[in-house]
Design a protein around this motif. Structure first.
Motif, PDB file in Angstrom:
ATOM      1  N   THR A 121       0.836  -1.205   0.000  1.00  0.00           N
ATOM      2  CA  THR A 121       0.000   0.000   0.000  1.00  0.00           C
ATOM      3  C   THR A 121       0.866   1.249   0.000  1.00  0.00           C
ATOM      4  O   THR A 121       0.641   2.198  -0.759  1.00  0.00           O
ATOM      5  CB  THR A 121      -0.896   0.021   1.251  1.00  0.00           C
ATOM      6  OG1 THR A 121      -1.548  -1.216   1.367  1.00  0.00           O
ATOM      7  CG2 THR A 121      -1.895   1.134   1.170  1.00  0.00           C
TER       8      THR A 121
ATOM      9  N   ALA B 216       1.462   4.070  -3.071  1.00  0.00           N
ATOM     10  CA  ALA B 216       0.744   5.331  -2.877  1.00  0.00           C
ATOM     11  C   ALA B 216       1.247   6.406  -3.824  1.00  0.00           C
ATOM     12  O   ALA B 216       0.465   7.087  -4.494  1.00  0.00           O
ATOM     13  CB  ALA B 216       0.890   5.787  -1.432  1.00  0.00           C
TER      14      ALA B 216
ATOM     15  N   ALA C 252      -4.945   8.842  -4.527  1.00  0.00           N
ATOM     16  CA  ALA C 252      -3.884   8.337  -3.658  1.00  0.00           C
ATOM     17  C   ALA C 252      -4.312   8.439  -2.201  1.00  0.00           C
ATOM     18  O   ALA C 252      -4.120   7.507  -1.409  1.00  0.00           O
ATOM     19  CB  ALA C 252      -2.605   9.128  -3.893  1.00  0.00           C
ATOM     20  N   TRP C 253      -4.938   9.565  -1.840  1.00  0.00           N
ATOM     21  CA  TRP C 253      -5.357   9.737  -0.448  1.00  0.00           C
ATOM     22  C   TRP C 253      -6.360   8.661  -0.053  1.00  0.00           C
ATOM     23  O   TRP C 253      -6.207   7.972   0.955  1.00  0.00           O
ATOM     24  CB  TRP C 253      -5.954  11.133  -0.250  1.00  0.00           C
ATOM     25  CG  TRP C 253      -6.410  11.346   1.155  1.00  0.00           C
ATOM     26  CD1 TRP C 253      -7.639  11.085   1.666  1.00  0.00           C
ATOM     27  CD2 TRP C 253      -5.609  11.812   2.239  1.00  0.00           C
ATOM     28  NE1 TRP C 253      -7.660  11.370   2.994  1.00  0.00           N
ATOM     29  CE2 TRP C 253      -6.440  11.813   3.381  1.00  0.00           C
ATOM     30  CE3 TRP C 253      -4.281  12.228   2.360  1.00  0.00           C
ATOM     31  CZ2 TRP C 253      -5.968  12.225   4.630  1.00  0.00           C
ATOM     32  CZ3 TRP C 253      -3.825  12.632   3.604  1.00  0.00           C
ATOM     33  CH2 TRP C 253      -4.666  12.631   4.715  1.00  0.00           C
TER      34      TRP C 253
ATOM     35  N   TYR D 285      -6.923   5.858  -1.452  1.00  0.00           N
ATOM     36  CA  TYR D 285      -6.301   4.538  -1.516  1.00  0.00           C
ATOM     37  C   TYR D 285      -5.563   4.235  -0.221  1.00  0.00           C
ATOM     38  O   TYR D 285      -5.782   3.191   0.405  1.00  0.00           O
ATOM     39  CB  TYR D 285      -5.349   4.519  -2.710  1.00  0.00           C
ATOM     40  CG  TYR D 285      -4.479   3.314  -2.830  1.00  0.00           C
ATOM     41  CD1 TYR D 285      -5.038   2.054  -2.974  1.00  0.00           C
ATOM     42  CD2 TYR D 285      -3.091   3.421  -2.831  1.00  0.00           C
ATOM     43  CE1 TYR D 285      -4.237   0.935  -3.098  1.00  0.00           C
ATOM     44  CE2 TYR D 285      -2.290   2.315  -2.958  1.00  0.00           C
ATOM     45  CZ  TYR D 285      -2.865   1.073  -3.088  1.00  0.00           C
ATOM     46  OH  TYR D 285      -2.066  -0.019  -3.204  1.00  0.00           O
ATOM     47  N   VAL D 286      -4.714   5.167   0.206  1.00  0.00           N
ATOM     48  CA  VAL D 286      -3.919   4.899   1.410  1.00  0.00           C
ATOM     49  C   VAL D 286      -4.821   4.774   2.625  1.00  0.00           C
ATOM     50  O   VAL D 286      -4.677   3.848   3.428  1.00  0.00           O
ATOM     51  CB  VAL D 286      -2.868   6.013   1.619  1.00  0.00           C
ATOM     52  CG1 VAL D 286      -2.141   5.792   2.920  1.00  0.00           C
ATOM     53  CG2 VAL D 286      -1.895   6.034   0.481  1.00  0.00           C
TER      54      VAL D 286
END
Lengths: 500, 227, 322
Positions: A138, A142, A157-158, A160-161
């Motif tokens: 992860t 990112a 990205a935000w 996702y993380v």
């Protein structure tokens, strides 16, 4: 032996370090592909070595058995495709004004680290290390998701993380609780998280705590595998990442997380009976299929369409795992490989389409078949593969799962029936979108003039065509002839828990 | 350390751990939230020290120091740095430093936390039953903080609040690990700590990018991607 | 037995007299402390008594169109304050009224006084009276459950909701005060004491600003002896609640059953010192604090309710919690 077991992790890690030192330049551009080829070779060697039993390395920290070896082959194969496609992709990106040498260096470092982390995940002997490796993927991906630094990329990205880290945190709680149950079942403290040891002591595990732990583990790793209900991150991340990274994420990362569920299932089935994980997986499978079907119907973005198709295939894997039995599990493993190959081809060709058209909207693409026959062919055949059409291997594996489903009793029959209905919806939706994109008079929304004779060439350089053709060919060959893979599939399925 | 002393000190550490977690819901000032998080890290470290002294394990006390240093020192430092980065252009500093409009208002959040505490207690019964003792009986406290962390994550709209929510969850899991089995194997513990540290670093960088791209860290602005 | 009864009786009588006489002095002391800290000379500690004397000499007046709720409210408020002052274990736990010193009874009595005053405020039919009453009831709705729950948390270890029994148990094992349940309950009770007695940051007893006042808005229409009664009762409630806080969390000096006259005297002195100290602390705190905006008060009170609930949870769940 230690070197052989460690090679799939070490080679990409080494390549990543070299990228960090040397940067991305013409001389090093193919380094990643070389490392991937090396890992693939090591994986095949491991598959031969582990046919008669698992091999340990690093004082029991790493363990390779047939299931790990099979997963390593999948990782190696898809990584090879993605790395072969990377130089052309990066060149096109920088030509289009995205990213410079620094971004390319970061890309090299992080993709290699990502591959190494996935290899570590399938080689780890301890559930704890497996967790650490999955969470590491992860973190490493990112910045790859946010590669373009646009608003969309940053948002993806935000999310996702945050969603993946939180989902996977649930799995960590599950690991902790399983450790606790193991300690009270007489597992030695040092080896408290080794899944083989835990499976050996499964009968003594406290059912109450184990039930919580397994539910959390399935939910947590399920989030990372893109299974419902925590799949919101997947379409965003997969549509924003660079195409080769999308290929890696969709093709193998999801399967690696699913591999973790398979390992947990072995422990759970021995401790709680097969019914518990079966219920969880069935719910996740039908939920994922339903989400994918519902959101594919009116999909407007072809990269997101591919992402939802991945959710659908993860649902199918979960269905197969829930059904259990030799036939279903072999089909599931074959499906992992076939999906990895076909989906990477799709994401890579979608990346080329996106670069050429400057848009990822389905309505922006028309008549691709006449404009760029090779690219359209790769994209169309890839879609045919993921829709489960012969001769591709996904046809064989889907048939295998469905046959096993109808043979395993009433509940499985109903579930498989429901899944088939949803698959039909997915088929209709994707086929309609594909028809619009591929057929008809050529038209790109705002690309170069309508009859640019150089267009077809510019759309797909020769080096970029190679991985697409290779991936499709491999998927097609596997569909008719599994050959030397067959014994490997059989032992791997046995390890994944063939319930008689 | 005798039985009642052990139980009492452990309960005190757990109480502080819980209180710091719950008060995060109450404060709006992000700097104060980070301070509370640091306080929780201290309480977590103290909890592990008590467990270590009880078992006479130097190893565990050393781990406690590490846990405390990471969660009460390094992570809050990183978050404070993310907070101190001046916002670009027009002075929205006041807006940026506060959780101005949470999705659920503070009073309701606090009452929700009370409900979450009861849920955590009900859920953790199988865990307590397996081996009752002062340490496992405190597992509901850790699970309450876990649920509060989820609540913060879902209802708060500043990027930094979400990071704190994530870290609350992580603190709670670490606390559960120590309360149930005195911690997972060292390799795993180190890996987990490294992952968490890197995750916070990644989120910090993404926060900076978000400021550049969206002009703020209000997560309500993340509306570009949808079906 | 009879000796016990006698000393208990004496203690109770002393306690009531002390609250009656001391409550205005406590308020005077707190005002004096504030004045000194703010650099003023102050009116002196006995000033509230002088105010009361002045008010008692005035002719009672009544607004037009008010009915019995308005007339009864001061009496009920003062009566409940007096009863609570008699039953709560402040000086001694061996009071003959001990059986009435039940957590629920005391809370209900305090609520009765507040409700009577709110009705009195409503009965005037003025805007301020109604506004004050509505605000008071809002605060009350959150304060009462908090008192109940937090004292309940303390009662878990005593196995009884009798306040005397709780104080006895705490006195026998003072380390218990440091347990999480006790600490959480202490914070919760301190917050609601401040709210219930209308001090900063919930209410400001020395202003008549319509935006924020709660208590003062309700008593705006009272004058003369009625006002004197209300002022005294408010002071008595403050004294009793601070005293109760002292007895529950700093139980040193409270006389227990079977101890003699000396213990009772020590109890009286301890009560006076503790209450005065808490009052000074509160006054000092008020100097440094700003009043909360009205709409943030429910947040504060919901927070204290949560703390109280967590105190109960801790006392039940944690091994060393109670």
């Amino acid at each position: 032996m230690t070197l052989l077991v460690g090679a799939p992790v070490l080679l990409p890690a080494l390549a990543g370090c070299l990228y960090a030192v040397l940067g991305w330049r013409p001389a090093t551009a193919w380094l990643g592909a070389v490392a991937a080829a090396g890992s693939l070779a090591a994986a095949i060697a491991l598959a031969a070595v582990t046919a008669d039993g698992p091999r340990q390395a690093l004082g029991g920290l790493l363990r390779a058995d047939s299931l790990s070896a099979f997963m390593l082959i999948v990782i190696g194969a898809v990584a090879l495709l993605a790395m072969l496609a990377s130089p052309a992709y990066l060149a096109a990106e920088s030509a289009a004004g995205h990213g410079g040498p620094r971004a390319a260096r970061r890309y090299g470092m992080f993709t290699q680290g990502f591959v190494a982390a996935m290899a570590l995940a399938v080689l780890a002997a301890s559930l704890g290390v497996l967790w650490v490796a999955v969470e590491a993927t992860t973190i490493l991906t990112a910045f790859l998701v946010g590669h373009r630094r646009t608003r969309e990329a940053t948002e993806a990205a935000w999310k996702y993380v945050v969603i993946c880290s939180v989902g996977i945190a649930l799995a960590l709680l599950g690991v902790v609780l399983l450790h606790y149950a193991g300690q009270h079942a007489g597992v030695d403290a040092g080896a408290g998280l080794d899944w083989a040891v835990l499976a050996g002591h499964a009968a003594a595990l406290d059912p109450g705590v184990t039930r919580m732990a397994v539910a959390l583990l399935v939910l947590g790793f399920g989030a990372k595998a893109g299974l419902a209900p925590m799949n919101a991150w997947l379409p965003d991340a997969h549509s924003q990442a660079p195409a080769p990274v999308s290929a890696l994420m969709s093709g193998v990362l999801l399967s690696v997380a699913f591999y973790a569920i398979l390992r947990v299932k072995v422990i759970s089935d021995a401790a709680l009976g097969a019914g518990f994980t079966r219920t969880l997986l069935l719910a996740a499978a039908l939920g994922s299929l339903a989400v994918a079907a519902a959101l594919l119907i009116a999909q407007r973005d072809y990269k997101r369409m591919l992402a939802y198709s991945s959710i659908e295939h993860m649902g199918l894997l979960a269905l197969g795992a829930a059904i259990g039995g030799r036939l279903a599990l072999m089909a599931v493993l074959l499906h992992i490989l076939g999906h990895g190959l076909a989906k990477s081809v799709l994401f890579l060709s979608a990346g080329h389409i996106n670069l050429a058209a400057g848009s990822s909207r389905i309505t922006a693409i028309r008549g691709l078949a006449r404009r760029a026959p090779l690219l359209a062919g790769a994209f169309g055949l890839g879609l045919a593969a993921v829709l489960g059409l012969p001769p591709f291997s996904l046809f064989a594996s889907e048939i295998g799962i469905v046959r096993a489903g109808f043979r395993s009793g009433a509940w499985a029959g109903w579930a498989t029936g429901a899944a088939l209905v949803l698959l039909l919806v997915v088929f209709a939706a994707v086929a309609r979108h594909a028809g619009r994109m591929l057929l008809g008079p050529p038209q790109f929304s705002d690309a170069a003039g309508p009859d640019d004779p150089a267009g077809a060439v510019r759309l797909l350089p020769r080096t970029a065509a190679l991985p697409l053709v290779a991936g499709l060919a491999a998927a097609a060959v596997l569909g008719v002839w599994t050959g030397p893979l067959r014994p490997l599939l059989e032992t791997a399925a046995t390890i994944a828990g063939v319930t008689p | 350390m005798n039985d009642s002393m052990y139980a009492q000190w452990l309960a005190l550490a757990c109480g502080a751990f819980l209180l710091a977690g719950v008060l995060v819901l109450w404060r709006r000032d992000l700097a104060a939230i980070v301070r509370l998080f640091a306080l929780q890290g201290v309480a977590l470290g103290a909890m592990v020290v008590v467990l270590g002294l009880r078992q006479g394990s130097v190893h565990l006390v050393a781990v406690a120091v590490g846990v405390g240093a990471l969660r009460a020192g390094l992570l809050p430092y990183l978050m404070r740095r993310a907070l101190d980065t001046p916002p670009p252009g027009n002075g929205t500093a006041g807006e940026e430093a506060r959780e101005t409009r949470p999705l659920v208002n503070v009073a309701t959040s606090l009452l929700a936390a009370a409900v979450l505490a009861l849920v955590a207690y009900a859920v953790s019964q199988p865990i307590v039953r397996l081996s009752p003792g002062p340490a496992t009986q405190a597992v509901p406290v850790a699970l309450t903080v876990l649920l509060v962390g989820f609540f913060v994550l879902v209802t708060r709209r500043r990027a930094l609040s979400q990071v704190v929510g994530f870290l609350l969850i992580d603190n709670a899991i670490t606390a559960t690990a120590f309360l149930t089995t005195s911690g997972v194997p060292l390799v795993v513990e180190l890996g987990v700590s490294l992952d968490v540290l890197l995750a916070v670093l990644v989120l910090q960088v993404l926060t900076t990018r978000m400021r550049a791209a969206f002009g703020g860290t209000d997560l309500g602005e993340l509306r570009e991607l949808h079906d | 037995m009879s000796g016990d009864l006698m000393s208990g009786l004496i203690a109770t009588v002393l306690q009531v007299v002390l609250v009656i006489a001391g409550a205005p002095l406590l308020v005077g002391l707190m005002r004096q402390v504030r004045a000194r800290m703010e650099g003023r000379a102050g009116a002196g500690v006995p000033q509230p008594w002088r105010d009361l004397r002045k008010l008692l000499r005035k002719e009672p007046t009544e607004p037009r169109d008010t009915g019995w709720p308005f007339r009864l409210a001061p009496l009920v408020l003062a009566g409940t304050a007096l009863v609570v002052a008699a039953v709560v274990p402040l000086v001694s736990t061996a009071s003959p009224l001990d059986s009435a010193a039940d957590l629920f009874a005391v809370t209900a009595l305090l609520a009765l006084g507040s409700v009577a005053l709110a009705l009195g405020g409503l009965d005037t039919g003025t805007a301020f009276g109604g506004m004050g009453a509505s605000r008071e009831v809002t605060v009350l709705a959150l304060v009462e459950p908090t008192i109940l729950v937090s004292v309940f948390a303390l009662s878990v270890r005593a196995g009884s909701t009798n306040l005397g029994a709780i104080v006895n148990v705490t006195e026998a094992d003072p380390m218990r005060v440091l347990s999480p349940a006790s600490l959480l309950a202490a914070v919760a009770l301190a917050v609601v004491t401040i709210a219930e007695t209308g001090r900063i940051p919930v209410d400001n007893p020395s202003t008549h600003l319509e935006l924020t006042m709660i208590h003062e808005a309700m008593v705006l229409e009272y004058s003369g002896p009625d006002l004197a009664l209300i002022e005294w009762a408010s002071a008595a409630r403050l004294t009793v609640l601070l005293g109760l806080l002292g007895s529950l969390f700093l139980p040193w000096g409270v006389a227990t059953a079977g101890t003699g006259a000396l213990a009772v005297l020590i109890g009286v002195a301890a009560f006076a010192v503790k209450t005065a100290a808490l009052g000074v602390l509160l006054a000092v705190g008020e100097v440094f604090m700003a009043k909360l905006r009205l709409f943030r008060i429910p947040e504060l009170l919901a927070g204290s309710f949560l703390l109280a609930l967590l105190a109960v949870a801790a006392s039940f769940f944690l091994a060393g919690g109670a």
